[in-house]
Scaffold this active site. Structure first.
Site, PDB file in Angstrom:
ATOM      1  N   CYS A  93      15.710  34.149   3.074  1.00 35.04           N
ATOM      2  CA  CYS A  93      16.873  35.043   3.131  1.00 35.04           C
ATOM      3  C   CYS A  93      17.061  35.782   1.799  1.00 35.04           C
ATOM      4  O   CYS A  93      16.277  36.667   1.494  1.00 35.04           O
ATOM      5  CB  CYS A  93      18.116  34.268   3.574  1.00 35.04           C
ATOM      6  SG  CYS A  93      19.354  35.360   4.249  1.00 35.04           S
ATOM      7  N   HIS A 251      17.185  30.780   7.444  1.00 31.90           N
ATOM      8  CA  HIS A 251      17.379  29.641   6.538  1.00 31.90           C
ATOM      9  C   HIS A 251      16.851  28.353   7.156  1.00 31.90           C
ATOM     10  O   HIS A 251      17.647  27.581   7.692  1.00 31.90           O
ATOM     11  CB  HIS A 251      18.875  29.417   6.299  1.00 31.90           C
ATOM     12  CG  HIS A 251      19.564  30.470   5.530  1.00 31.90           C
ATOM     13  ND1 HIS A 251      19.756  30.399   4.180  1.00 31.90           N
ATOM     14  CD2 HIS A 251      20.130  31.633   5.923  1.00 31.90           C
ATOM     15  CE1 HIS A 251      20.412  31.469   3.773  1.00 31.90           C
ATOM     16  NE2 HIS A 251      20.655  32.231   4.810  1.00 31.90           N
ATOM     17  N   GLU A 253      16.300  25.834   5.628  1.00 34.21           N
ATOM     18  CA  GLU A 253      16.915  24.748   4.843  1.00 34.21           C
ATOM     19  C   GLU A 253      18.259  24.323   5.424  1.00 34.21           C
ATOM     20  O   GLU A 253      18.796  23.294   5.050  1.00 34.21           O
ATOM     21  CB  GLU A 253      17.052  25.166   3.362  1.00 34.21           C
ATOM     22  CG  GLU A 253      18.137  26.176   3.016  1.00 34.21           C
ATOM     23  CD  GLU A 253      17.704  27.642   3.179  1.00 34.21           C
ATOM     24  OE1 GLU A 253      16.804  27.917   3.989  1.00 34.21           O
ATOM     25  OE2 GLU A 253      18.303  28.497   2.507  1.00 34.21           O
TER      26      GLU A 253
HETATM   27  N1  GLN Z   1      22.070  39.512   2.469  1.00 30.61           N
HETATM   28  C1  GLN Z   1      22.222  38.540   1.440  1.00 30.61           C
HETATM   29  C2  GLN Z   1      21.833  39.116   0.079  1.00 30.61           C
HETATM   30  O1  GLN Z   1      21.785  40.260  -0.120  1.00 30.61           O
HETATM   31  C3  GLN Z   1      21.389  37.311   1.688  1.00 30.61           C
HETATM   32  C4  GLN Z   1      22.108  36.386   2.623  1.00 30.61           C
HETATM   33  C5  GLN Z   1      21.617  34.979   2.640  1.00 30.61           C
HETATM   34  O2  GLN Z   1      20.783  34.527   1.855  1.00 30.61           O
HETATM   35  N2  GLN Z   1      22.183  34.265   3.551  1.00 30.61           N
HETATM   36  O3  GLN Z   1      21.588  38.378  -0.827  1.00 30.61           O
END
Ligand code: GLN
Length: 278
Positions: A93, A251, A253
């Site tokens: 992410c 995620h 995790e």
């Molecule tokens: N969109 C988020 C960012 O710009 C990331 C979101 C996440 O890791 N859940 O960091």
């Protein structure tokens, strides 16, 4: 042989990654695939990073991770780790955003990227926090590597997407700056770093591989302009790999399902063995 895997612990879900890595390490030990002594540790300093064979950059907020990394002088060591010495690195992410060579929906100068994956990500592709969702994914690479227990066509991988990015473009692998990307509005790019010459003998920087897609989300995307751009059949790209760098939009995790962690640790073993061979 000992292998040390770090999780960047500047912000975000790093504790959850450590937990799943421990589980994955135990699964590997019980499957008797590889006998290793694993060390999993939180990484906050250059010294801690240097002691690692591989690194995870967790989900969280990429602007916050980047800011703390900048303030603690970690950005260059991280670029070195990922792009110069090319050690195995996985971003989830926010981690995927940081590992992209280009990210849109970002104010110029608003955040730094580490880079390493020749892709452009679309940050917050699915919208805001309230538009977070879960989805069952098929990830064929898990079955190909680890067989039946990892067969996601029978037992899908339940993935959590929270303000998740997608990979919206695979970029050509060019030496130097991705100039077309740099010229775009609201797009930031990572500074280029040349691969270490000794490492280049073992690691061939080929094109980015698509490792997973999320089909059928088109209907959930509200804005029509975006909808047209999406290929509903194929689905959005949510997992990619390029040489030593792996990235997922979601995620793992946060799910308690260690299968991707097991698979990734096996990739780490291969990479470490390649590197250590006399
Ligand atoms: N969109 C988020 C960012 O710009 C990331 C979101 C996440 O890791 N859940 O960091």
């Amino acid at each position: 042989m000992d292998i040390t895997v770090g999780v960047l612990a500047l912000q975000g879900a790093f504790k959850e990654h450590i937990q799943l890595l421990r589980e994955a390490g135990q699964i590997l030990a019980s499957k008797d695939i590889v006998k290793r002594k694993w060390t999993f540790k939180e990484v906050r300093t250059e010294q801690e990073l240097t002691s690692c064979d591989a690194l995870i950059i967790p989900g969280g907020e990429s602007t916050a991770i980047s800011l703390v990394a900048q303030r603690s002088n970690m950005l260059e060591p991280l670029r070195d780790f990922v792009k110069v010495t090319r050690k195995p690195t996985w971003g989830t992410c926010a981690g995927l955003i940081l590992l992209a060579e280009a990210a849109n929906q970002t104010k110029k100068g608003g955040q730094e990227l580490i880079g390493g994956l020749d892709v452009r990500v679309n940050r917050n592709h699915f919208g805001r926090q309230v538009e977070s969702f879960q989805a069952d994914l098929e990830l064929p690479f898990l079955y190909q590597a680890d067989g039946e227990d990892f067969d996601t066509s029978r037992n899908p991988f339940r993935a959590i997407f929270i303000r998740a990015p997608i990979v919206e473009k695979l970029l050509p692998h060019v030496p130097g700056i991705q100039q077309d990307e740099a010229n775009m509005d609201e797009t930031v790019i990572a500074p280029s770093r040349a691969i270490d010459e000794a490492v280049a003998k073992d690691i061939k920087l080929a094109d980015v591989e698509i490792m997973g897609r999320l089909p059928g989300r088109t209907a959930a995307v509200k804005d029509d302009a975006t909808k047209e751009k999406l290929d509903a059949e194929a689905g959005d790209i949510i997992a990619v790999r390029q040489a030593n760098v792996f990235g997922t939009s979601f995620h793992p995790e946060l799910t308690g399902d260690p299968r991707i962690h097991v698979w990734w640790l096996e990739q780490v073993v291969e990479a470490v063995d390649r590197r250590r061979k006399p």
